[in-house]
Scaffold this active site. Structure first.
Site, mmCIF file in Angstrom:
data_model
loop_
_atom_site.group_PDB
_atom_site.id
_atom_site.type_symbol
_atom_site.label_atom_id
_atom_site.label_comp_id
_atom_site.label_asym_id
_atom_site.label_seq_id
_atom_site.Cartn_x
_atom_site.Cartn_y
_atom_site.Cartn_z
ATOM 1 N N LEU A 1 -28.615 84.303 59.029
ATOM 2 C CA LEU A 1 -27.373 83.847 58.909
ATOM 3 C C LEU A 1 -26.455 84.799 58.118
ATOM 4 C CD1 LEU A 1 -27.923 80.154 57.655
ATOM 5 C CD2 LEU A 1 -28.020 81.207 60.135
ATOM 6 N N GLY A 2 -25.781 85.721 58.683
ATOM 7 C CA GLY A 2 -24.777 86.852 58.028
ATOM 8 C C GLY A 2 -25.320 88.058 58.422
ATOM 9 N N GLY B 1 -27.666 91.760 55.594
ATOM 10 C CA GLY B 1 -28.081 91.170 56.495
ATOM 11 C C GLY B 1 -28.562 92.405 57.768
ATOM 12 N N ALA B 2 -27.473 93.184 57.840
ATOM 13 C CA ALA B 2 -27.630 94.537 58.775
ATOM 14 C C ALA B 2 -29.021 95.415 58.417
ATOM 15 C CB ALA B 2 -26.445 95.651 58.889
ATOM 16 N N ILE C 1 -36.109 94.342 42.296
ATOM 17 C CA ILE C 1 -36.764 94.582 41.205
ATOM 18 C C ILE C 1 -37.588 93.191 41.317
ATOM 19 C CG2 ILE C 1 -37.025 94.779 38.787
ATOM 20 C CD1 ILE C 1 -34.272 95.919 38.842
ATOM 21 N N GLU D 1 -16.443 95.673 44.298
ATOM 22 C CA GLU D 1 -15.709 95.217 45.371
ATOM 23 C C GLU D 1 -14.059 95.176 45.274
ATOM 24 O OE1 GLU D 1 -17.545 91.760 46.854
ATOM 25 O OE2 GLU D 1 -19.211 92.046 45.602
ATOM 26 N N ASP E 1 -21.389 87.311 37.951
ATOM 27 C CA ASP E 1 -22.430 87.485 38.593
ATOM 28 C C ASP E 1 -23.731 87.418 37.929
ATOM 29 O OD1 ASP E 1 -23.787 89.193 41.267
ATOM 30 O OD2 ASP E 1 -24.246 90.222 39.377
ATOM 31 N N LYS F 1 -27.194 85.143 37.511
ATOM 32 C CA LYS F 1 -28.725 85.569 37.608
ATOM 33 C C LYS F 1 -29.115 84.990 36.205
ATOM 34 C CE LYS F 1 -27.360 89.548 40.298
ATOM 35 N NZ LYS F 1 -26.660 90.960 40.062
#
Lengths: 447, 447
Positions: free
Chosen positions: A27-28, A33-34, A153, A207, A218, A222
């Site tokens: 999904l994605g 994903g690529a 990691i 981004e 972000d 985590k």
């Protein structure tokens, strides 16, 4: 409450047997994903040996099929993610979309349909830890998310397995490459925040909308995941005290450098006894002064490093590339191999473990150290007035440095460890003090 | 040949079910064994939650019961290790004795009797990797050995699981704390080898007979295990090229320091194409020059650090305390939790994976770099003569430094990467050269 430390044994799945193909729904098909798709093909022989049967990609679901026609074989491409998940020949669903609400629906649908799930989605896991764990327990399938923290990691796996026989006291580190790139650049070149952000954007480290990184969202996700696993307690992103790096000035960096420190955005997860003697956990993300001799100080560019302190193991460090398509795909593939092995041979990975369910401390209860830089009147008795405020709150000073200005003095204080709330109160009182002309900066400090 | 990448599915064990106690036989009660016993008791509540059932120690087998009467409850103490292993209520055998032949018999007996095994014994695993893996496959039980490499630093688990979807190119690091303590002390204090060895013995970092550490046997066993897992190929301690640190002089350390290097005993495991284009693996342990700016250079005292380079993940580092009772026990306990979970819930950890079975290169085929320090005649043409020897063997020089002595010159050369065999040949020819008065030192170098 269900104990998520263990899979529920009655529904045990004995596996499909050796040589059986394992169907994958991807999904994605973005950066990660690529790479996952590419590496599954490139490594297919090795992966088959390690799993005991071949991986077969059954479909790649994307929102806009037009954008991916050139890079995904036509027979695999679909925009019907739910249809793909529910295909009988799909065993494992790999979610690399990002976002929270839509992938949550997809992941829950997959788990309910008895498919194991591998996700790289930190925001999703940090927002719905317990719900996703419950759903995987109910269907007795795997939920893996190594790639959600620090890409390749290995830290989720080591915390869940290698350190499963130890008591973890703290997990602390640099878990966001974008902010580390910006802060490291400010430190080494003297550039200001905006210049380094522009550089990070140009190089693809930030981004178009950098909010999630620079405001610490972000890193907070985590931190929530790390705290949840380390302390066997559900900790959500919303439980994490969060401060970003947008207010860090070149002057802060310069002052830190002069005092032998470097400023890093740290995620800090701790288990401790609060003032009432109650065992609690806390997770926080904020700019932090780190001595230049500390191993975290030398984590440069967009690298990540995570320190784990455990009772028996002592201090451990994990270091590497915490972002990027290929490193993230490496972690996703490791999880796919684990989930696929279980599909072939039976068995299940350790489930979400939340048995301890410790209370989450208010940020004010956390113990930390302050580095306070202020301008004060240059007259006898000022230091005594200031020191008295600290003493009144039971806070002792570790270092006091005074520089003479033209008509004022610059006073730099470092406290010993004290409650955040008390430190905040002291700073408020200092601001009211006539002798204090201005507080230049207040930055927390770790050793 | 059996493919050890996967457990054999037909004999699948569905588990004892939730709440069932898991019986532990502890073989050995030395530094590590005593800590394992202590922590199993101290952490018993947490471990029960994480496993899904309580751990119950059924016995502690030692050679000489008199020595352990004070520290082990009488009802647990026995000198009949085989009897203990074969008790019906023992599910997991924990071997922390050391040595090779006797523990091999015990571990094989345990595996054959259907008991899962957790061992901290690097010498045993490095000597009988395939045999032990076969025995665990045949009985469809677990064989764990995280503690055999770098104590509590998770590296066996991450290589077997987290990186199971990647291609590992190399594993390199400091895996012996005793030699690192000695070399670090020689570097920072100027002491000679014997002084630092005495200090290491005094502080308990070195054993009464330090041979296994200082001659590199311990590091070679760890290198063999790391190479076996990383390259899915059985590599034995006897396959590892091994040089110890007993010949390192204060002059070597001083010369290294002057040139910006530090000397470390490194274990280096690589997968590469040899001159015939064949994919091979090699493992070696030898003193190595490391630039002072390299992260391995700052690994001080008895700490360990391991670098893993993988195709997709890039470079990763694992760092921590690589020895000692409690850190080793932490790794043993993590493995016990894993094995016990499988006993309760069914399933099995990934077995020994040796499907790749790549040829092991001769040491001469390995690519490395030499740092050669020699005294040469102080006359025109000497450098040209020396350079010609390197050129004849196809080796190019990266740096050449010459210092003027009273009646001779000191020449320090660093080569580019070349075949070990060719480098050895060059050094032999240099020794024959009239213009070369003496070779002071030849030390390999990593960047």
């Amino acid at each position: 409450m269900t104990d998520h430390g263990k899979p529920s044994s009655p529904q045990y799945n004995p596996g499909k047997g050796e040589g059986s193909p394992v169907g994958i729904a991807l999904l994605g098909h973005g950066t990660v994903g690529a790479q996952v798709l590419r590496l599954m093909q490139e490594y297919s022989d090795e992966l088959e040996h390690r799993i005991g049967g071949p991986l077969e990609v059954k479909g790649v679901a994307v929102r806009n099929m037009e954008k991916h026609r050139d890079s995904v074989p036509a027979e695999l491409l679909t925009d019907d993610a739910f249809g793909l998940i529910n295909r009988d020949d799909v065993d494992i669903v790999v979610e690399v979309i990002g976002g929270i609400d839509y992938p949550r629906e997809l992941v829950l649908a997959a788990l309910k349909a008895g498919k194991s799930v591998v996700t790289a989605n930190k925001a999703l896991v940090a927002a719905h830890y317990q719900e996703l764990g419950d759903a995987s327990d109910e269907s007795n399938v795997d939920l893996y998310f190594e790639a959600a923290v620090a890409a390749a990691i290995p830290v989720v796996g080591p915390l869940r397995r290698s350190l499963a026989g130890d008591r973890i006291k703290s997990v602390m580190g640099i878990v966001n490459g974008t902010t580390n790139f910006i802060l490291d650049g400010m430190d080494s070149t003297g550039a200001d925040y905006d210049e380094m952000l522009a550089e990070a954007t140009r190089l693809g480290y930030a981004e178009a909308d950098p909010t999630a990184d620079v405001e610490g969202y972000d890193a907070a996700s985590k931190a929530a995941i790390l705290a949840s696993i380390a302390f066997h307690t559900p900790v959500y992103a919303s439980d994490v005290h969060r401060e970003g790096i947008t207010n860090i000035s070149p002057e802060d960096i310069k002052a830190a450098r002069a005092a032998g420190y470097v400023i890093k955005l740290l995620a800090i997860c701790e288990r401790f006894n609060n003032e009432e003697g109650q065992e609690v956990v806390a997770a926080r993300v904020h700019p932090t002064l780190v001595p230049r001799s500390h191993p975290l100080a030398s984590v440069s560019k967009s690298f990540n490093a995570i320190f784990v302190e455990a009772e028996a193991a002592g201090r451990l460090m994990f270091y590497g590339n915490g972002a990027g398509g290929a490193p993230t795909a490496s972690a996703v593939l490791g999880d796919i191999v684990g989930a696929a092995r279980n599909k072939v041979h039976g068995g299940r990975a350790p489930g979400q473990s939340t048995y301890a369910n410790l209370p989450i401390a208010d940020f004010g209860e956390v113990y930390t150290r302050y580095h306070v830089d202020m301008s004060v009147e240059d007259r006898i008795g000022v230091l005594a007035e200031i020191a008295k405020i600290f003493t009144n709150h039971g806070i002792s000073l570790r270092t006091v440095r005074q520089h003479q200005g033209e008509d004022h003095a610059r006073l730099i204080l470092v406290t010993h460890s004290a409650r955040e709330k008390d430190l905040e109160d002291v700073v408020e009182e200092l601001k009211q003090l006539e002798a204090v002309r201005g507080i230049e900066s207040v930055i927390r400090l770790e050793e």
